[in-house]
Design a protein around this motif. Structure first.
Motif, PDB file in Angstrom:
ATOM      1  N   CYS A 277      -2.409 -26.382  48.772  1.00 34.60           N
ATOM      2  CA  CYS A 277      -3.049 -27.565  48.200  1.00 34.60           C
ATOM      3  C   CYS A 277      -2.037 -28.364  47.391  1.00 34.60           C
ATOM      4  O   CYS A 277      -0.998 -27.852  47.007  1.00 34.60           O
ATOM      5  CB  CYS A 277      -4.230 -27.179  47.306  1.00 34.60           C
ATOM      6  N   ARG A 278      -2.386 -29.619  47.138  1.00 31.29           N
ATOM      7  CA  ARG A 278      -1.573 -30.440  46.241  1.00 31.29           C
ATOM      8  C   ARG A 278      -1.921 -30.068  44.814  1.00 31.29           C
ATOM      9  O   ARG A 278      -3.038 -29.652  44.538  1.00 31.29           O
ATOM     10  CB  ARG A 278      -1.844 -31.921  46.475  1.00 31.29           C
ATOM     11  N   GLY A 279      -0.943 -30.201  43.909  1.00 31.34           N
ATOM     12  CA  GLY A 279      -1.170 -29.825  42.519  1.00 31.34           C
ATOM     13  C   GLY A 279      -0.713 -28.395  42.270  1.00 31.34           C
ATOM     14  O   GLY A 279      -0.266 -27.707  43.181  1.00 31.34           O
ATOM     15  N   ARG A 280      -0.808 -27.988  41.029  1.00 34.07           N
ATOM     16  CA  ARG A 280      -0.331 -26.664  40.640  1.00 34.07           C
ATOM     17  C   ARG A 280      -1.335 -25.576  41.019  1.00 34.07           C
ATOM     18  O   ARG A 280      -2.522 -25.833  41.161  1.00 34.07           O
ATOM     19  CB  ARG A 280      -0.055 -26.651  39.138  1.00 34.07           C
ATOM     20  N   CYS A 281      -0.843 -24.365  41.190  1.00 40.05           N
ATOM     21  CA  CYS A 281      -1.688 -23.204  41.478  1.00 40.05           C
ATOM     22  C   CYS A 281      -2.486 -22.838  40.223  1.00 40.05           C
ATOM     23  O   CYS A 281      -2.004 -23.094  39.113  1.00 40.05           O
ATOM     24  CB  CYS A 281      -0.829 -21.996  41.869  1.00 40.05           C
ATOM     25  N   PRO A 282      -3.638 -22.245  40.324  1.00 37.16           N
ATOM     26  CA  PRO A 282      -4.330 -21.929  41.567  1.00 37.16           C
ATOM     27  C   PRO A 282      -5.016 -23.161  42.131  1.00 37.16           C
ATOM     28  O   PRO A 282      -5.359 -24.095  41.396  1.00 37.16           O
ATOM     29  CB  PRO A 282      -5.355 -20.883  41.144  1.00 37.16           C
ATOM     30  N   CYS A 283      -5.227 -23.162  43.445  1.00 32.66           N
ATOM     31  CA  CYS A 283      -5.920 -24.272  44.105  1.00 32.66           C
ATOM     32  C   CYS A 283      -7.396 -24.224  43.737  1.00 32.66           C
ATOM     33  O   CYS A 283      -7.979 -23.149  43.641  1.00 32.66           O
ATOM     34  CB  CYS A 283      -5.766 -24.164  45.621  1.00 32.66           C
ATOM     35  N   LYS A 284      -7.963 -25.386  43.543  1.00 32.89           N
ATOM     36  CA  LYS A 284      -9.396 -25.463  43.280  1.00 32.89           C
ATOM     37  C   LYS A 284     -10.115 -25.332  44.616  1.00 32.89           C
ATOM     38  O   LYS A 284      -9.590 -25.727  45.651  1.00 32.89           O
ATOM     39  CB  LYS A 284      -9.741 -26.802  42.629  1.00 32.89           C
ATOM     40  N   PRO A 285     -11.315 -24.786  44.595  1.00 35.91           N
ATOM     41  CA  PRO A 285     -12.074 -24.710  45.847  1.00 35.91           C
ATOM     42  C   PRO A 285     -12.225 -26.103  46.460  1.00 35.91           C
ATOM     43  O   PRO A 285     -12.281 -27.089  45.732  1.00 35.91           O
ATOM     44  CB  PRO A 285     -13.438 -24.170  45.409  1.00 35.91           C
ATOM     45  N   LYS A 286     -12.271 -26.179  47.779  1.00 33.30           N
ATOM     46  CA  LYS A 286     -12.330 -27.473  48.460  1.00 33.30           C
ATOM     47  C   LYS A 286     -13.482 -28.329  47.973  1.00 33.30           C
ATOM     48  O   LYS A 286     -13.353 -29.538  47.856  1.00 33.30           O
ATOM     49  CB  LYS A 286     -12.422 -27.284  49.971  1.00 33.30           C
ATOM     50  N   LYS A 287     -14.619 -27.706  47.656  1.00 39.09           N
ATOM     51  CA  LYS A 287     -15.765 -28.495  47.195  1.00 39.09           C
ATOM     52  C   LYS A 287     -15.443 -29.225  45.896  1.00 39.09           C
ATOM     53  O   LYS A 287     -15.993 -30.265  45.614  1.00 39.09           O
ATOM     54  CB  LYS A 287     -16.999 -27.613  47.025  1.00 39.09           C
ATOM     55  N   CYS A 288     -14.521 -28.677  45.092  1.00 38.46           N
ATOM     56  CA  CYS A 288     -14.201 -29.289  43.807  1.00 38.46           C
ATOM     57  C   CYS A 288     -13.369 -30.553  43.961  1.00 38.46           C
ATOM     58  O   CYS A 288     -13.347 -31.397  43.080  1.00 38.46           O
ATOM     59  CB  CYS A 288     -13.464 -28.299  42.917  1.00 38.46           C
ATOM     60  N   ARG A 289     -12.684 -30.676  45.077  1.00 37.49           N
ATOM     61  CA  ARG A 289     -11.874 -31.870  45.303  1.00 37.49           C
ATOM     62  C   ARG A 289     -12.764 -33.087  45.502  1.00 37.49           C
ATOM     63  O   ARG A 289     -12.320 -34.212  45.405  1.00 37.49           O
ATOM     64  CB  ARG A 289     -10.977 -31.666  46.516  1.00 37.49           C
ATOM     65  N   LYS A 290     -14.055 -32.846  45.783  1.00 43.40           N
ATOM     66  CA  LYS A 290     -14.985 -33.946  46.025  1.00 43.40           C
ATOM     67  C   LYS A 290     -15.763 -34.326  44.772  1.00 43.40           C
ATOM     68  O   LYS A 290     -16.634 -35.177  44.831  1.00 43.40           O
ATOM     69  CB  LYS A 290     -15.944 -33.575  47.157  1.00 43.40           C
ATOM     70  N   CYS A 291     -15.472 -33.680  43.642  1.00 46.88           N
ATOM     71  CA  CYS A 291     -16.194 -34.002  42.412  1.00 46.88           C
ATOM     72  C   CYS A 291     -15.858 -35.426  41.973  1.00 46.88           C
ATOM     73  O   CYS A 291     -14.695 -35.828  41.990  1.00 46.88           O
ATOM     74  CB  CYS A 291     -15.791 -33.059  41.278  1.00 46.88           C
ATOM     75  N   PRO A 292     -16.871 -36.179  41.558  1.00 48.85           N
ATOM     76  CA  PRO A 292     -16.579 -37.525  41.043  1.00 48.85           C
ATOM     77  C   PRO A 292     -15.813 -37.425  39.723  1.00 48.85           C
ATOM     78  O   PRO A 292     -15.885 -36.426  39.020  1.00 48.85           O
ATOM     79  CB  PRO A 292     -17.969 -38.125  40.819  1.00 48.85           C
ATOM     80  N   ARG A 293     -15.039 -38.456  39.453  1.00 55.43           N
ATOM     81  CA  ARG A 293     -14.243 -38.460  38.212  1.00 55.43           C
ATOM     82  C   ARG A 293     -15.132 -38.707  36.992  1.00 55.43           C
ATOM     83  O   ARG A 293     -14.847 -38.255  35.915  1.00 55.43           O
ATOM     84  CB  ARG A 293     -13.153 -39.526  38.275  1.00 55.43           C
ATOM     85  N   ARG A 294     -16.174 -39.462  37.187  1.00 55.17           N
ATOM     86  CA  ARG A 294     -17.042 -39.812  36.065  1.00 55.17           C
ATOM     87  C   ARG A 294     -18.442 -39.234  36.293  1.00 55.17           C
ATOM     88  O   ARG A 294     -18.761 -38.724  37.343  1.00 55.17           O
ATOM     89  CB  ARG A 294     -17.122 -41.329  35.929  1.00 55.17           C
ATOM     90  N   GLY A 295     -19.270 -39.399  35.295  1.00 59.47           N
ATOM     91  CA  GLY A 295     -20.652 -38.923  35.403  1.00 59.47           C
ATOM     92  C   GLY A 295     -21.180 -38.625  34.024  1.00 59.47           C
ATOM     93  O   GLY A 295     -20.655 -39.102  33.027  1.00 59.47           O
ATOM     94  N   ASP A 296     -22.216 -37.804  33.976  1.00 58.73           N
ATOM     95  CA  ASP A 296     -22.793 -37.415  32.690  1.00 58.73           C
ATOM     96  C   ASP A 296     -22.008 -36.221  32.172  1.00 58.73           C
ATOM     97  O   ASP A 296     -22.019 -35.147  32.783  1.00 58.73           O
ATOM     98  CB  ASP A 296     -24.265 -37.028  32.868  1.00 58.73           C
ATOM     99  N   PRO A 297     -21.320 -36.368  31.040  1.00 61.15           N
ATOM    100  CA  PRO A 297     -20.507 -35.267  30.496  1.00 61.15           C
ATOM    101  C   PRO A 297     -21.349 -34.041  30.180  1.00 61.15           C
ATOM    102  O   PRO A 297     -22.518 -34.148  29.826  1.00 61.15           O
ATOM    103  CB  PRO A 297     -19.922 -35.855  29.211  1.00 61.15           C
ATOM    104  N   VAL A 298     -20.746 -32.866  30.370  1.00 57.41           N
ATOM    105  CA  VAL A 298     -21.415 -31.606  30.048  1.00 57.41           C
ATOM    106  C   VAL A 298     -20.488 -30.771  29.186  1.00 57.41           C
ATOM    107  O   VAL A 298     -19.267 -30.905  29.246  1.00 57.41           O
ATOM    108  CB  VAL A 298     -21.807 -30.809  31.312  1.00 57.41           C
ATOM    109  N   CYS A 299     -21.113 -29.919  28.377  1.00 60.96           N
ATOM    110  CA  CYS A 299     -20.344 -29.018  27.529  1.00 60.96           C
ATOM    111  C   CYS A 299     -20.246 -27.676  28.241  1.00 60.96           C
ATOM    112  O   CYS A 299     -21.263 -27.044  28.521  1.00 60.96           O
ATOM    113  CB  CYS A 299     -21.049 -28.864  26.185  1.00 60.96           C
TER     114      CYS A 299
END
Length: 146
Positions: free
Chosen positions: A83-105
């Protein structure tokens, strides 16, 4: 890049001036490699030096190691990129997460941009935060924990 293509058939000298072929084999000289139809990668015994730019675009190899960029991983170290970026690779589903949204703690105490990003960090989330009305997560958490 390969050095030249095969010349017309002619007799090659027996002089030993090793070249590294694209087949990964050291051939006696350039003429012999060309006659065999093997592109020459460099004019020395194999392996050839790695020729990559050193720009910093980190990738994670399938071996779990970080590399400065894709070229260094694949061409120099002969490691496929996971994957691109540093190890460990994020699961493929995480690459589709939107950058913005409702923040969570997150349960780790970190505020994530949205539920998807929190889940991708393998953390559970405690509550949704409306930044416009509740910007101070510490205050909210202290009230909840009472």
């Amino acid at each position: 890049l390969p050095i030249g293509l095969p010349p017309p058939l002619r007799k090659c000298s027996k002089n030993i001036r090793p070249v590294c072929g694209a087949d990964g084999i050291t051939h006696s000289n350039l003429c012999i490699a060309r006659r065999l139809g093997i592109p020459v990668l460099c004019r020395k015994p194999c392996p050839c030096d790695c020729r990559c730019k050193t720009n910093n675009n980190p990738v994670c190899g399938v071996d779990g190691k970080n590399y400065t960029n894709k070229c260094i991983a694949q061409r120099c170290k002969k490691v496929k990129v996971q994957c691109r970026g540093r190890c460990p690779c994020k699961p493929k589903k995480c690459r589709k997460c939107p950058r913005r949204g409702d923040p969570v703690c997150g349960s780790d105490g970190i505020t994530y941009n949205n539920e998807c990003r929190a889940k991708c960090q393998y953390t559970s989330f405690r509550m949704m935060i409306d930044q416009s009305t509740s910007p101070d997560m510490d205050l909210i958490m202290s009230l909840i924990e009472r």
